[in-house]
Design a protein around this motif. Sequence first.
Motif, mmCIF file in Angstrom:
data_model
loop_
_atom_site.group_PDB
_atom_site.id
_atom_site.type_symbol
_atom_site.label_atom_id
_atom_site.label_comp_id
_atom_site.label_asym_id
_atom_site.label_seq_id
_atom_site.Cartn_x
_atom_site.Cartn_y
_atom_site.Cartn_z
ATOM 1 N N THR A 49 13.757 4.669 1.249
ATOM 2 C CA THR A 49 13.311 4.091 -0.018
ATOM 3 C C THR A 49 12.473 5.114 -0.778
ATOM 4 O O THR A 49 11.954 6.066 -0.198
ATOM 5 N N ILE A 50 12.369 4.861 -2.078
ATOM 6 C CA ILE A 50 11.485 5.651 -2.919
ATOM 7 C C ILE A 50 10.117 4.974 -2.930
ATOM 8 O O ILE A 50 10.014 3.787 -3.235
ATOM 9 N N GLN A 51 9.096 5.721 -2.586
ATOM 10 C CA GLN A 51 7.742 5.186 -2.556
ATOM 11 C C GLN A 51 6.811 6.111 -3.322
ATOM 12 O O GLN A 51 7.149 7.266 -3.622
ATOM 13 N N ALA A 52 5.645 5.573 -3.646
ATOM 14 C CA ALA A 52 4.629 6.391 -4.316
ATOM 15 C C ALA A 52 3.938 7.281 -3.286
ATOM 16 O O ALA A 52 3.703 6.871 -2.147
ATOM 17 N N ARG A 53 3.660 8.488 -3.705
ATOM 18 C CA ARG A 53 2.961 9.393 -2.792
ATOM 19 C C ARG A 53 1.527 8.926 -2.559
ATOM 20 O O ARG A 53 0.994 9.049 -1.460
ATOM 21 N N TYR A 54 0.913 8.382 -3.602
ATOM 22 C CA TYR A 54 -0.473 7.929 -3.488
ATOM 23 C C TYR A 54 -0.535 6.419 -3.633
ATOM 24 O O TYR A 54 -0.068 5.861 -4.630
ATOM 25 N N GLU A 55 -1.106 5.753 -2.644
ATOM 26 C CA GLU A 55 -1.327 4.309 -2.669
ATOM 27 C C GLU A 55 -2.783 4.036 -2.316
ATOM 28 O O GLU A 55 -3.407 4.794 -1.562
ATOM 29 N N SER A 56 -3.301 2.958 -2.867
ATOM 30 C CA SER A 56 -4.686 2.576 -2.563
ATOM 31 C C SER A 56 -4.761 1.069 -2.399
ATOM 32 O O SER A 56 -4.049 0.325 -3.082
ATOM 33 N N THR A 57 -5.605 0.649 -1.482
ATOM 34 C CA THR A 57 -5.821 -0.775 -1.235
ATOM 35 C C THR A 57 -7.228 -1.130 -1.698
ATOM 36 O O THR A 57 -8.204 -0.528 -1.234
ATOM 37 N N LEU A 58 -7.315 -2.093 -2.595
ATOM 38 C CA LEU A 58 -8.603 -2.467 -3.181
ATOM 39 C C LEU A 58 -9.096 -3.784 -2.600
ATOM 40 O O LEU A 58 -8.317 -4.631 -2.161
ATOM 41 N N GLY A 59 -10.420 -3.947 -2.640
ATOM 42 C CA GLY A 59 -11.047 -5.188 -2.211
ATOM 43 C C GLY A 59 -12.318 -5.432 -3.016
ATOM 44 O O GLY A 59 -12.815 -4.542 -3.716
#
Length: 356
Positions: A49-59
């Motif tokens: 699959t194509i994914q983003a190189r940068y991911e972030s999880t917020l809270g």
Amino acid sequence: MNRVTALACLGILLAGCSKEEAPPEPVRPVLSVQISPQDIAQLGRFAGTIQARYESTLGFRVSGRIARRAVDVGSEVKAGDLLATLDPTDLQNQVRSSQGDLARVQAQWINAQADARRQQELFDRGVGAQAQLDVAQTNLKTTRASLDQAKASVSQAKDQLNYSELRVDHDAVVTHWNVEAGQVVSAGQEVVTLARPDIKEAVIDLPSSLAENLPPDVRFTVADQLEPSISTTATVRELEPQAESATRTRRARLTLAQTPAAFRLGTAISVTLSTAIEPKVELPLSAIQEVEGKSRIWVIDRQNQTVAPREVQVLSRADGRVVVSAGVKAGERVVSAGVNSLKPGQKVKVDEGSTR
């Protein structure tokens, strides 16, 4: 001429007339194949699959109950957009409480200032005691500290109230929600996952055995599964050091040379691995003739329409095919059937409609 001489001449003439000329060699139709060397070895094809190189999880920075989610999965958000909110009731009460404490301390500060001035004036006129002045000045300093603390508490309470709103700090795409409206969350708990769409990469899982023995010149070709004509090349950016225990695969993240517009986040892709090898030629098994322990083929001279034998080196045989690595050149045409009845220099007719 005597009788004996005449009979001899007659015998010679009769012998010459009885001798027939040899018929010409027949032109033989043949099937043939054109040599096309293979210099690329396919190591496998894998889905990804194509994914983003940068991911972030917020809270959230504070605890509370989710009041609402402002966006859904797949939504594109801009910096500053609202993602979700907590029920602000408790936080608003904390702000009011801290503001009340601040008002009380401000009143105490005013009184402490007045008392300190009065004791200073009395002391300056000689009618006030030093001890009372010292008490008034100490009370003034204590009240000042309490005032600073109360102001900080109000500022903190307002910050806590602001933290009840979860906002994004960069352009992104919402890829996953970990909570639902009405759910109680703690400070720092994972709430939503965001991906930056500006830098994308391909993600695949490789068998551990292949991942450990990737050739240094391995080539990755990434294509859209629905539109294979849309493709690009890639290189390995990251290869997980350990295999996944259940599948025995290692995740590879590939940097794309170009990013076609069709490669959106989540796009299903097909990744083909290949590497350069020494040129090899695959031929039908029927094209090989074994003579005295040596393998040879029959090469067609297109200009003279004749055939000639040539020795080759056979590397492997399987499923009615052979792979040879020497003795042939790209573009040449060789006989693919009936090689055992050919002779060097024999005339042949190549049936173009029957070649394969």
